[in-house]
Enzyme design. Structure first.
Site, short mmCIF file in Angstrom:
data_model
loop_
_atom_site.label_atom_id
_atom_site.label_comp_id
_atom_site.label_asym_id
_atom_site.label_seq_id
_atom_site.Cartn_x
_atom_site.Cartn_y
_atom_site.Cartn_z
N GLY A 22 4.09 13.07 -4.73
CA GLY A 22 3.55 14.20 -3.99
C GLY A 22 4.52 14.79 -3.01
O GLY A 22 4.15 15.15 -1.88
N ALA A 23 5.78 14.93 -3.42
CA ALA A 23 6.85 15.26 -2.46
C ALA A 23 7.25 16.73 -2.48
O ALA A 23 8.30 17.07 -1.92
CB ALA A 23 8.07 14.40 -2.75
N ASN A 24 6.44 17.61 -3.08
CA ASN A 24 6.85 19.02 -3.09
C ASN A 24 6.31 19.80 -1.90
O ASN A 24 6.64 20.96 -1.70
CB ASN A 24 6.46 19.71 -4.40
CG ASN A 24 4.98 19.61 -4.70
OD1 ASN A 24 4.20 19.17 -3.87
ND2 ASN A 24 4.61 20.04 -5.90
N THR A 25 5.46 19.15 -1.07
CA THR A 25 4.89 19.84 0.08
C THR A 25 4.45 18.81 1.11
O THR A 25 4.35 17.62 0.83
CB THR A 25 3.68 20.71 -0.35
OG1 THR A 25 3.25 21.51 0.76
CG2 THR A 25 2.52 19.86 -0.82
N GLY A 26 4.20 19.28 2.32
CA GLY A 26 3.57 18.46 3.35
C GLY A 26 4.31 17.18 3.70
O GLY A 26 5.53 17.15 3.84
N GLY A 28 4.84 14.41 2.02
CA GLY A 28 5.77 13.91 1.02
C GLY A 28 7.09 14.65 1.06
O GLY A 28 8.17 14.03 0.92
N SER A 146 -5.00 6.29 5.54
CA SER A 146 -5.55 7.32 6.42
C SER A 146 -6.51 6.68 7.40
O SER A 146 -7.12 5.64 7.10
CB SER A 146 -6.29 8.38 5.58
OG SER A 146 -7.12 9.20 6.38
N TYR A 172 -13.55 9.44 -0.36
CA TYR A 172 -12.20 9.45 0.22
C TYR A 172 -11.97 8.18 1.02
O TYR A 172 -10.91 7.54 0.90
CB TYR A 172 -12.02 10.68 1.11
CG TYR A 172 -10.64 10.78 1.72
CD1 TYR A 172 -9.52 11.05 0.93
CD2 TYR A 172 -10.45 10.59 3.09
CE1 TYR A 172 -8.25 11.13 1.49
CE2 TYR A 172 -9.18 10.69 3.65
CZ TYR A 172 -8.09 10.96 2.85
OH TYR A 172 -6.84 11.03 3.40
#
Length: 305
Positions: A22-26, A28, A146, A172
């Site tokens: 998940g490293a393309n945003t935020g 990550g 989280s 969640y």
């Protein structure tokens, strides 16, 4: 090292190979960028390859992209096979990707979306890559949980997929509690090997796209409060980065923001909920996860003394 740990405290990473999901945003993106800036060879393991390529171009350094959809075990297996063919070793696996507060949805394999993506997908990926890490002294598996693991959170073995009753908040919480239980049980199994450790982290409240599925009743108040109660993705990534790189980190530890209620602040060692430390539930969750994913790990439960 002082309490105000920052990205400037990350040791040199040259020669280390890191996979960040998940490293393309935020969070990550910020995690991967910081590792690349310190010289690591970084793989952005992402669902949207085009977005991943754009993210890699912005980072610079030795950064490549690997397709990975954690909601599909076929995709997880394909990604693991591709990574195994490219690398003979792996120093760092950051299980960062996740979904939050989704409506009732199922993964391609029929799992509840949050449990299937956040926990089972990462469980399977870790199991399929772990033998690349075990020979590497100092290698780490860092899984992002989280504060949501405390909210309406339990492992509902009688209804893991939310088929009888579904709450997006409780689902969640279950997935994030599972992330911690996975980390603690993985560390128990890794300890006899003495090379690889499992660590957990959480970002506090950070301004990312993850909250886009927040229930409508909460969305407007959170929008008003966001400038006051959230921190930047770069700050939110610091607990993960500390867990991944600080030489003083020990297996089975959990890092989060050091401010009040762990909402924001510089990263420090924190504790998780009492439920998360239940060894019997950890081991039951592990067995169920192996059964659901079909993935077994090259580490066993240590024999009782």
């Amino acid at each position: 090292m002082g309490e105000k740990w920052t990205a400037a405290d990350i040791p040199g990473q040259r020669g280390r190979v890191a996979v960040v999901t998940g490293a393309n945003t935020g969070l990550g993106y910020e995690t991967a960028r910081a590792l690349a800036e310190r010289g690591a060879t970084v793989v952005l393991a992402v669902r949207d390859v085009a977005k991943g390529e754009r993210a890699a171009a912005r980072m610079g350094g030795d950064v490549t992209v690997q397709a990975l959809d954690l909601s599909s075990l076929d995709s997880v297996r394909a990604a693991a096979a591709a990574l195994r063919s490219r690398f003979g070793r792996l120093d760092l696996l950051v299980n960062n990707a996740g979904v939050m507060y989704t409506p009732k949805l199922s993964t391609r394999d029929g799992f509840e979306m949050q449990f299937g993506t956040n926990h089972l997908g990462h469980f399977a990926l870790t199991g399929l890559l772990l033998d690349l890490m075990l020979p590497v002294p100092g290698s780490r598996v860092v899984t992002v949980s989280s504060t949501g693991h405390r909210i309406r959170a339990a492992i509902h073995f009688d209804d893991l997929q939310g088929e009888r009753s579904y709450s997006r908040v409780a689902a969640y919480g279950q997935s994030k509690l599972a992330n911690l239980m996975f980390t603690y049980e993985l560390q128990r199994r890794l300890a006899p090997h003495g090379t690889t450790v499992a660590v957990a982290a959480h970002p506090g409240l950070s301004g990312t796209e993850l909250a886009r599925n927040t229930p409508a009743a909460l969305r407007l108040p959170l929008t008003w409060l966001a400038p006051v109660i959230t921190q930047t993705p770069a700050m939110g990534a610091l607990p993960t980065l500390r867990a991944a790189t600080d030489p003083g980190v020990l297996g089975g530890q959990y890092y989060g923001p050091g401010g009040r209620n762990e909402i924001m602040g510089h990263p420090r060692l924190v504790t998780s909920s009492p439920e998360s430390y239940d060894v019997a539930v950890q081991q039951r969750l592990w067995a169920v996860s192996e059964d659901l994913t079909g993935v077994t790990f090259p580490v066993a439960v240590p024999a009782a003394r």
